[in-house]
Design a protein around this motif. Structure first.
Motif, PDB file in Angstrom:
ATOM      1  N   PHE A 250     -64.442 -26.137 -83.822  1.00 53.01           N
ATOM      2  CA  PHE A 250     -64.947 -25.608 -85.083  1.00 53.01           C
ATOM      3  C   PHE A 250     -66.475 -25.600 -85.106  1.00 53.01           C
ATOM      4  O   PHE A 250     -67.098 -25.618 -86.166  1.00 53.01           O
ATOM      5  N   GLN A 251     -67.037 -25.582 -83.896  1.00 55.27           N
ATOM      6  CA  GLN A 251     -68.482 -25.438 -83.771  1.00 55.27           C
ATOM      7  C   GLN A 251     -68.828 -24.143 -83.042  1.00 55.27           C
ATOM      8  O   GLN A 251     -69.949 -23.951 -82.596  1.00 55.27           O
ATOM      9  N   ALA A 252     -67.829 -23.269 -82.925  1.00 59.92           N
ATOM     10  CA  ALA A 252     -68.054 -22.004 -82.234  1.00 59.92           C
ATOM     11  C   ALA A 252     -69.045 -21.146 -83.017  1.00 59.92           C
ATOM     12  O   ALA A 252     -68.915 -20.975 -84.230  1.00 59.92           O
ATOM     13  N   VAL A 253     -70.038 -20.627 -82.314  1.00 60.94           N
ATOM     14  CA  VAL A 253     -71.025 -19.743 -82.923  1.00 60.94           C
ATOM     15  C   VAL A 253     -71.205 -18.528 -82.021  1.00 60.94           C
ATOM     16  O   VAL A 253     -70.817 -18.535 -80.855  1.00 60.94           O
TER      17      VAL A 253
ATOM     18  N   ILE B 296     -78.870 -11.824 -77.019  1.00 67.86           N
ATOM     19  CA  ILE B 296     -78.871 -13.228 -77.449  1.00 67.86           C
ATOM     20  C   ILE B 296     -77.550 -13.881 -77.065  1.00 67.86           C
ATOM     21  O   ILE B 296     -76.484 -13.275 -77.186  1.00 67.86           O
ATOM     22  N   SER B 297     -77.638 -15.106 -76.562  1.00 68.74           N
ATOM     23  CA  SER B 297     -76.459 -15.932 -76.308  1.00 68.74           C
ATOM     24  C   SER B 297     -76.753 -17.322 -76.846  1.00 68.74           C
ATOM     25  O   SER B 297     -77.904 -17.764 -76.862  1.00 68.74           O
ATOM     26  N   VAL B 298     -75.693 -18.011 -77.297  1.00 69.53           N
ATOM     27  CA  VAL B 298     -75.898 -19.303 -77.950  1.00 69.53           C
ATOM     28  C   VAL B 298     -74.905 -20.323 -77.430  1.00 69.53           C
ATOM     29  O   VAL B 298     -73.800 -19.981 -77.002  1.00 69.53           O
ATOM     30  N   ALA B 299     -75.318 -21.579 -77.467  1.00 61.57           N
ATOM     31  CA  ALA B 299     -74.450 -22.678 -77.055  1.00 61.57           C
ATOM     32  C   ALA B 299     -73.642 -23.171 -78.243  1.00 61.57           C
ATOM     33  O   ALA B 299     -74.079 -23.059 -79.396  1.00 61.57           O
ATOM     34  N   SER B 300     -72.450 -23.711 -77.968  1.00 63.08           N
ATOM     35  CA  SER B 300     -71.596 -24.247 -79.016  1.00 63.08           C
ATOM     36  C   SER B 300     -72.340 -25.324 -79.804  1.00 63.08           C
ATOM     37  O   SER B 300     -73.037 -26.162 -79.232  1.00 63.08           O
ATOM     38  N   GLY B 301     -72.182 -25.285 -81.113  1.00 69.11           N
ATOM     39  CA  GLY B 301     -72.808 -26.296 -81.953  1.00 69.11           C
ATOM     40  C   GLY B 301     -74.203 -25.936 -82.428  1.00 69.11           C
ATOM     41  O   GLY B 301     -74.797 -26.680 -83.217  1.00 69.11           O
TER      42      GLY B 301
ATOM     43  N   VAL C   5     -86.669  -6.551 -84.016  1.00 67.75           N
ATOM     44  CA  VAL C   5     -85.224  -6.635 -83.790  1.00 67.75           C
ATOM     45  C   VAL C   5     -84.729  -7.901 -84.482  1.00 67.75           C
ATOM     46  O   VAL C   5     -85.270  -8.990 -84.248  1.00 67.75           O
ATOM     47  N   GLU C   6     -83.731  -7.757 -85.320  1.00 69.51           N
ATOM     48  CA  GLU C   6     -83.198  -8.915 -86.045  1.00 69.51           C
ATOM     49  C   GLU C   6     -82.101  -9.575 -85.210  1.00 69.51           C
ATOM     50  O   GLU C   6     -81.113  -8.929 -84.862  1.00 69.51           O
ATOM     51  N   VAL C   7     -82.289 -10.831 -84.893  1.00 67.19           N
ATOM     52  CA  VAL C   7     -81.266 -11.600 -84.169  1.00 67.19           C
ATOM     53  C   VAL C   7     -80.844 -12.773 -85.035  1.00 67.19           C
ATOM     54  O   VAL C   7     -81.639 -13.292 -85.832  1.00 67.19           O
ATOM     55  N   SER C   8     -79.588 -13.186 -84.877  1.00 71.53           N
ATOM     56  CA  SER C   8     -79.079 -14.282 -85.711  1.00 71.53           C
ATOM     57  C   SER C   8     -78.007 -15.060 -84.972  1.00 71.53           C
ATOM     58  O   SER C   8     -77.418 -14.584 -83.998  1.00 71.53           O
ATOM     59  N   VAL C   9     -77.787 -16.260 -85.450  1.00 77.79           N
ATOM     60  CA  VAL C   9     -76.695 -17.117 -84.974  1.00 77.79           C
ATOM     61  C   VAL C   9     -75.786 -17.369 -86.170  1.00 77.79           C
ATOM     62  O   VAL C   9     -76.243 -17.822 -87.223  1.00 77.79           O
ATOM     63  N   THR C  10     -74.498 -17.032 -86.015  1.00 81.00           N
ATOM     64  CA  THR C  10     -73.546 -17.214 -87.107  1.00 81.00           C
ATOM     65  C   THR C  10     -72.308 -17.943 -86.601  1.00 81.00           C
ATOM     66  O   THR C  10     -72.063 -17.993 -85.395  1.00 81.00           O
TER      67      THR C  10
ATOM     68  N   LYS D 173     -66.208 -16.989 -86.555  1.00 77.78           N
ATOM     69  CA  LYS D 173     -64.920 -17.119 -87.229  1.00 77.78           C
ATOM     70  C   LYS D 173     -63.780 -16.558 -86.376  1.00 77.78           C
ATOM     71  O   LYS D 173     -62.653 -17.061 -86.420  1.00 77.78           O
ATOM     72  N   GLU D 174     -64.082 -15.526 -85.613  1.00 75.55           N
ATOM     73  CA  GLU D 174     -63.045 -14.907 -84.785  1.00 75.55           C
ATOM     74  C   GLU D 174     -62.498 -15.900 -83.757  1.00 75.55           C
ATOM     75  O   GLU D 174     -61.288 -16.006 -83.570  1.00 75.55           O
ATOM     76  N   ALA D 175     -63.403 -16.637 -83.106  1.00 75.12           N
ATOM     77  CA  ALA D 175     -62.967 -17.623 -82.110  1.00 75.12           C
ATOM     78  C   ALA D 175     -62.186 -18.754 -82.765  1.00 75.12           C
ATOM     79  O   ALA D 175     -61.161 -19.207 -82.237  1.00 75.12           O
ATOM     80  N   MET D 176     -62.660 -19.224 -83.928  1.00 72.38           N
ATOM     81  CA  MET D 176     -61.962 -20.312 -84.615  1.00 72.38           C
ATOM     82  C   MET D 176     -60.600 -19.851 -85.135  1.00 72.38           C
ATOM     83  O   MET D 176     -59.612 -20.584 -85.060  1.00 72.38           O
ATOM     84  N   THR D 177     -60.552 -18.633 -85.636  1.00 68.62           N
ATOM     85  CA  THR D 177     -59.277 -18.087 -86.114  1.00 68.62           C
ATOM     86  C   THR D 177     -58.289 -17.947 -84.961  1.00 68.62           C
ATOM     87  O   THR D 177     -57.087 -18.201 -85.126  1.00 68.62           O
ATOM     88  N   LYS D 178     -58.781 -17.542 -83.811  1.00 68.61           N
ATOM     89  CA  LYS D 178     -57.919 -17.383 -82.634  1.00 68.61           C
ATOM     90  C   LYS D 178     -57.272 -18.718 -82.254  1.00 68.61           C
ATOM     91  O   LYS D 178     -56.088 -18.774 -81.903  1.00 68.61           O
ATOM     92  N   THR D 179     -58.038 -19.801 -82.333  1.00 62.79           N
ATOM     93  CA  THR D 179     -57.495 -21.124 -82.023  1.00 62.79           C
ATOM     94  C   THR D 179     -56.386 -21.495 -83.009  1.00 62.79           C
ATOM     95  O   THR D 179     -55.316 -21.978 -82.617  1.00 62.79           O
ATOM     96  N   ILE D 180     -56.625 -21.251 -84.300  1.00 61.17           N
ATOM     97  CA  ILE D 180     -55.626 -21.572 -85.314  1.00 61.17           C
ATOM     98  C   ILE D 180     -54.407 -20.667 -85.182  1.00 61.17           C
ATOM     99  O   ILE D 180     -53.260 -21.107 -85.331  1.00 61.17           O
ATOM    100  N   GLN D 181     -54.631 -19.388 -84.868  1.00 56.59           N
ATOM    101  CA  GLN D 181     -53.515 -18.456 -84.697  1.00 56.59           C
ATOM    102  C   GLN D 181     -52.633 -18.885 -83.519  1.00 56.59           C
ATOM    103  O   GLN D 181     -51.397 -18.745 -83.576  1.00 56.59           O
ATOM    104  N   SER D 182     -53.238 -19.405 -82.466  1.00 63.24           N
ATOM    105  CA  SER D 182     -52.466 -19.896 -81.316  1.00 63.24           C
ATOM    106  C   SER D 182     -51.532 -21.029 -81.729  1.00 63.24           C
ATOM    107  O   SER D 182     -50.380 -21.105 -81.284  1.00 63.24           O
ATOM    108  N   PHE D 183     -52.032 -21.908 -82.610  1.00 63.96           N
ATOM    109  CA  PHE D 183     -51.207 -22.998 -83.126  1.00 63.96           C
ATOM    110  C   PHE D 183     -50.046 -22.445 -83.961  1.00 63.96           C
ATOM    111  O   PHE D 183     -48.891 -22.863 -83.799  1.00 63.96           O
TER     112      PHE D 183
END
Length: 469
Positions: free
Chosen positions: A69-72, A84-89, A266-271, A274-284
């Motif tokens: 639940f720290q996926a960004v 842009i690429s970001v590390a978890s958390g 150029v506007e860059v952001s870290v958010t 939700k897609e990755a977190m939802t995928k984990t819950i959907q797998s469950f």
């Protein structure tokens, strides 16, 4: 094909009779074999249930892992210019980036010479360093010497020697209508990653031989030099500089990739991803539904087909299904979300689980609160996070000493006992077959003796009648 041989003396079909009597002796095998097949079917089903339960437990472990639940994710308004690429958390953030100059590697091109010309005799020394001041300043690494042989080494052979020397540069030969040129390039970008190549020429002529290849300040040899540059950009108006087009040390957890210069910010952001977190819950959810469907189909009775599931009435399977559904309704106190239903995971009729994507999406606006639902740490096992409880639940059923494991072991023991019972029936049948054959063959032999006596008496009577007539 059945054997219907008749007794030689009695005319009785001994083998047929014996086979039928032995078949009666083996009759108990039928229910035993049917029972064995049921045992094996249940063992297979419990093995499948254990595997599915282990999968559910592994997903519980994943749900209980904070990183789930720290996926960004990184976003760029112009990904072709700034990636842009970001590390978890990494904490969510946003910024404006402008790129005014890309990092570039130093390159050089010699004057053209006739093709396959031997370039002379002597030595080339390649040194890495910085041209920023206008003059070459050697770096810490020692220069690399390359020996050039008289009358042998052409530009192609010199390029090969430069590449083999691993001197921090690459070389190739460009051929066109004017002849051929030696092209060289630094392996790394940046103003401080340039190079100089000095020529020590046996002929002593600075305008001939190897001297024509020298890469030095002033371009006295006629070699064209394009110096390396650093990438220049601004981040929220602050000027930054990087030796490469990958800017990774200035923003913790964030790596920017400068791909082209820009004419506007150029506007860059870290958010939160939700897609990755939802995928984990959907797998469950999917794993739970698959297990629930398996339990429902194997423990129920279909009134239309009048076929009962292989585990109908099995206390272990029925108990697992009831416990599983109860587990899904468990409560994790002390947080913003205390049940699966509070984040959009609900049990429907028949124990089926559904996922309300909109409700889950809203919950994932505060991923730390969702994380607490799954991995809250508490002394009381019933107050643990749902992921932690699911791990323990799965191990209690599918672990080495779990209920499903024990049930499978008891079924295997039942198969062993069944096998021994079948062996006993077969052994009795074999003994009975030998006994029956012995008895019927003895009867046949006795009938044979009676027939012999009867034939003898008949012959004697016949003879007597002839004698008296």
């Amino acid at each position: 094909m059945a054997i219907t041989s008749t007794g030689m003396s009695s005319g009785v079909p001994i083998e047929t009779i014996v086979k039928q009597m032995v078949a009666l002796e083996r009759a108990p095998l039928v229910p035993l074999q049917t029972q064995a097949n049921k045992f094996q079917s249940k063992i297979s089903l419990f093995g499948t249930l254990s595997s599915m339960m282990n999968t559910l437990g592994e997903l519980g472990t994943k749900l209980a892992t904070p990183s789930s639940f720290q996926a960004v994710k990184g976003n760029s308004s112009l990904a072709t210019a700034v990636g842009i690429s970001v590390a978890s958390g990494t904490a969510p953030t946003a910024m404006s980036v402008e790129v005014t100059q890309l990092a570039r590697a130093q390159s050089s091109a010699s004057q053209a010479v006739p093709r396959d010309t031997a370039m002379g005799t002597g030595n080339l020394r390649i040194t890495l360093g910085d041209w920023t001041s206008g003059n070459f300043v050697a770096g810490e690494a020692a220069g690399v010497d390359i020996e050039i042989l008289e009358g042998e080494d052409t530009l192609a052979q010199i390029a090969a020697k430069i590449n083999a020397a691993d001197a921090g540069v690459t070389a190739t030969v460009l051929r066109d209508a004017s002849g051929e040129r030696l092209l060289m390039r630094s392996k790394e970008t940046g103003a401080a990653m340039g190079f100089e190549m000095q020529a020590t020429d046996a002929d002593g002529d600075p305008a001939a031989g190897l001297s024509r290849l020298a890469v030095q300040g002033g371009g006295a040899s006629g070699v064209q030099i394009t110096h390396g540059t650093n990438a220049l950009a601004t981040i929220n108006g602050i000027a930054v500089e990087s030796a490469s087009n990958t800017f990774k040390d200035g923003l913790p957890g964030i790596t920017l990739e400068f791909l082209q210069t820009t004419t506007a910010a150029v506007e860059v952001s870290v958010t939160h991803d939700k897609e990755a977190m939802t995928k984990t819950i959907q797998s469950f959810v999917d794993a739970y539904n698959a297990l629930n469907d398996m339990l429902t189909s194997t423990t129920s009775y279909n009134p239309d087909t009048k076929v009962a599931g292989s585990l109908q009435g099995d206390s272990t399977a029925v108990g697992l299904q009831n416990a599983l559904r109860g587990m899904m309704r468990s409560v994790t106190p002390g947080g913003a979300f205390t049940t699966l239903a509070s984040i959009g995971i609900e049990l429907k009729a028949g124990g089926k689980m559904s996922l309300d994507s909109a409700k889950l999406g809203t919950a994932l606006d505060t991923p730390n609160a969702v994380q607490n639902l799954f991995n809250a740490d508490h002394i009381d096992p019933t107050a643990q996070g749902f992921g932690e409880k699911l791990k323990s639940f799965a191990d209690g059923f599918a672990g080495t000493t779990g209920t499903l494991t024990s049930r499978s072991e008891s079924l295997r023991d039942a198969v062993k006992r069944n096998t021994k019972e079948q062996e006993k029936v077969n052994e009795r049948a074999i003994r009975a077959e030998a006994r029956y054959l012995k008895q019927y063959n003895a009867m046949d032999a006795m009938v044979g003796r009676f027939n012999s006596i009867n034939n003898f008496v008949t012959q004697q009577i016949t003879q007597w009648n002839r004698s008296t007539s």
